[in-house]
Design a protein around this motif. Sequence first.
Motif, PDB file in Angstrom:
ATOM      1  N   GLN A  46      35.398  46.003  31.567  1.00 47.59           N
ATOM      2  CA  GLN A  46      36.562  46.781  31.143  1.00 47.59           C
ATOM      3  C   GLN A  46      37.787  46.432  31.989  1.00 47.59           C
ATOM      4  O   GLN A  46      38.922  46.432  31.486  1.00 47.59           O
ATOM      5  N   ILE A  47      37.563  46.103  33.265  1.00 48.26           N
ATOM      6  CA  ILE A  47      38.667  45.686  34.133  1.00 48.26           C
ATOM      7  C   ILE A  47      39.216  44.339  33.673  1.00 48.26           C
ATOM      8  O   ILE A  47      40.430  44.116  33.651  1.00 48.26           O
ATOM      9  N   GLY A  63      38.284  49.088  42.822  1.00 44.55           N
ATOM     10  CA  GLY A  63      37.415  48.993  43.993  1.00 44.55           C
ATOM     11  C   GLY A  63      37.031  47.573  44.329  1.00 44.55           C
ATOM     12  O   GLY A  63      36.100  47.332  45.104  1.00 44.55           O
ATOM     13  N   GLY A  64      37.768  46.615  43.736  1.00 47.31           N
ATOM     14  CA  GLY A  64      37.508  45.208  44.012  1.00 47.31           C
ATOM     15  C   GLY A  64      38.246  44.730  45.252  1.00 47.31           C
ATOM     16  O   GLY A  64      39.149  45.390  45.748  1.00 47.31           O
ATOM     17  N   SER A  71      50.688  38.679  39.027  1.00 52.60           N
ATOM     18  CA  SER A  71      49.904  38.752  40.266  1.00 52.60           C
ATOM     19  C   SER A  71      49.933  40.162  40.844  1.00 52.60           C
ATOM     20  O   SER A  71      48.912  40.686  41.285  1.00 52.60           O
ATOM     21  N   GLN A  72      51.112  40.769  40.830  1.00 54.92           N
ATOM     22  CA  GLN A  72      51.260  42.129  41.371  1.00 54.92           C
ATOM     23  C   GLN A  72      50.466  43.141  40.544  1.00 54.92           C
ATOM     24  O   GLN A  72      49.777  44.006  41.089  1.00 54.92           O
ATOM     25  N   GLU A  73      50.601  43.039  39.217  1.00 56.45           N
ATOM     26  CA  GLU A  73      49.896  43.977  38.336  1.00 56.45           C
ATOM     27  C   GLU A  73      48.381  43.779  38.422  1.00 56.45           C
ATOM     28  O   GLU A  73      47.613  44.750  38.438  1.00 56.45           O
ATOM     29  N   ALA A  74      47.946  42.516  38.473  1.00 57.56           N
ATOM     30  CA  ALA A  74      46.515  42.223  38.577  1.00 57.56           C
ATOM     31  C   ALA A  74      45.950  42.760  39.879  1.00 57.56           C
ATOM     32  O   ALA A  74      44.840  43.303  39.917  1.00 57.56           O
ATOM     33  N   SER A  75      46.710  42.640  40.949  1.00 58.24           N
ATOM     34  CA  SER A  75      46.289  43.144  42.249  1.00 58.24           C
ATOM     35  C   SER A  75      46.044  44.655  42.200  1.00 58.24           C
ATOM     36  O   SER A  75      45.038  45.157  42.705  1.00 58.24           O
ATOM     37  N   LYS A  76      46.964  45.388  41.564  1.00 63.16           N
ATOM     38  CA  LYS A  76      46.814  46.846  41.431  1.00 63.16           C
ATOM     39  C   LYS A  76      45.551  47.198  40.642  1.00 63.16           C
ATOM     40  O   LYS A  76      44.781  48.077  41.024  1.00 63.16           O
ATOM     41  N   LEU A  85      40.963  35.133  42.501  1.00 57.90           N
ATOM     42  CA  LEU A  85      39.567  35.121  42.964  1.00 57.90           C
ATOM     43  C   LEU A  85      39.300  36.486  43.587  1.00 57.90           C
ATOM     44  O   LEU A  85      40.022  36.909  44.492  1.00 57.90           O
ATOM     45  N   ALA A  86      38.282  37.175  43.097  1.00 56.11           N
ATOM     46  CA  ALA A  86      38.005  38.518  43.609  1.00 56.11           C
ATOM     47  C   ALA A  86      36.516  38.840  43.526  1.00 56.11           C
ATOM     48  O   ALA A  86      35.810  38.326  42.665  1.00 56.11           O
ATOM     49  N   PHE A  87      36.076  39.680  44.445  1.00 61.18           N
ATOM     50  CA  PHE A  87      34.748  40.276  44.390  1.00 61.18           C
ATOM     51  C   PHE A  87      34.907  41.695  43.867  1.00 61.18           C
ATOM     52  O   PHE A  87      35.784  42.432  44.332  1.00 61.18           O
ATOM     53  N   CYS A  88      34.071  42.089  42.917  1.00 58.55           N
ATOM     54  CA  CYS A  88      34.179  43.428  42.335  1.00 58.55           C
ATOM     55  C   CYS A  88      32.795  44.047  42.164  1.00 58.55           C
ATOM     56  O   CYS A  88      31.817  43.332  41.946  1.00 58.55           O
ATOM     57  N   PRO A  89      32.724  45.373  42.218  1.00 63.02           N
ATOM     58  CA  PRO A  89      31.459  46.024  41.859  1.00 63.02           C
ATOM     59  C   PRO A  89      31.232  45.861  40.363  1.00 63.02           C
ATOM     60  O   PRO A  89      32.187  45.664  39.605  1.00 63.02           O
ATOM     61  N   LEU A  90      29.999  45.936  39.960  1.00 64.14           N
ATOM     62  CA  LEU A  90      29.696  45.839  38.536  1.00 64.14           C
ATOM     63  C   LEU A  90      30.185  47.084  37.800  1.00 64.14           C
ATOM     64  O   LEU A  90      30.755  46.998  36.713  1.00 64.14           O
ATOM     65  N   VAL A  91      29.965  48.250  38.445  1.00 57.76           N
ATOM     66  CA  VAL A  91      30.391  49.527  37.868  1.00 57.76           C
ATOM     67  C   VAL A  91      31.038  50.360  38.967  1.00 57.76           C
ATOM     68  O   VAL A  91      30.532  50.427  40.085  1.00 57.76           O
ATOM     69  N   ASN A  92      32.172  50.982  38.652  1.00 51.03           N
ATOM     70  CA  ASN A  92      32.833  51.873  39.608  1.00 51.03           C
ATOM     71  C   ASN A  92      33.787  52.786  38.841  1.00 51.03           C
ATOM     72  O   ASN A  92      34.427  52.352  37.874  1.00 51.03           O
TER      73      ASN A  92
END
Length: 264
Positions: A65-66, A39-40, A28-33, A51-58
């Motif tokens: 790739q993330i 930029g998510g 959980s900690q590593e995934a959060s980083k 559960l996260a919202f992320c940009p398509l490209v950043n």
Amino acid sequence: DNFGKVISAISHDNQLVTKFSEDLVKFSQEASKIIHEFGGTIIYIGGDDILAFCPLVNKEKTVFQIIKTLNSKFNEIFKDEIYIDNKVSSSYGLSVSYYKYPLSEALDISYDLLMNKAKNEPLKNCIAFQILQNSGSLRETILNFEKGENFDSFIEMLVDVNEKGQLLQSLTHQLIEDENLLKECLKSNRIDGYFDNHYNPNNKKSEVKNFIVAMQDNLKANYSVYKKTNENLEKDNKKIIADIENKALKQMNTIAKMINFLND
């Protein structure tokens, strides 16, 4: 995937339960980083759920790739014998939508992709994702994370190549034009020869050659996943998937169109 089996297997051993809890917290900690650095925004993270919202490209990276990085971190942490014996893996549901699309609906789609698509794959260990364009056009596919399968070659196809659009357009045309020939090539393991004849990769500059090889590998991997899926279904005395050659070609067509859209 299969954490329920792990919990059942370790419930009698307090040491193993403690180690499992520590691994969950570490992931959980590593995934959060990883997500924050991309930029998510994390809505929820705990146990084996994210559960996260992320940009398509950043930052010159895509969300795919993330996900690959998250998956690598998962495999790095959950590597003990108890995890291997119970075939733990990670699966994802990803909804890519227009920026004005209602977030609650995008969330519902992601949940459906994970729980009703990815989790229902006999092999699991995959990402089910959907791209919804502003025009209302919708494309959806499932990619497997196992080494050498179709997620890796999909990532390779995301690289920036000047001739990408032309190559993808040619591929979608050939998938229809040479459908019967391609089916036979898949059955007889001669896809490499087909791509050599039609795209002549060895005479192209390295970046174009690599992209052609990625297309070729992706088609072979699509077929490989279907074959392995049928092997698993057969072992469980379940109905196998019919005409997997045709399904592999259709998936390749969808992937090519998705890559073309993401390239824009």
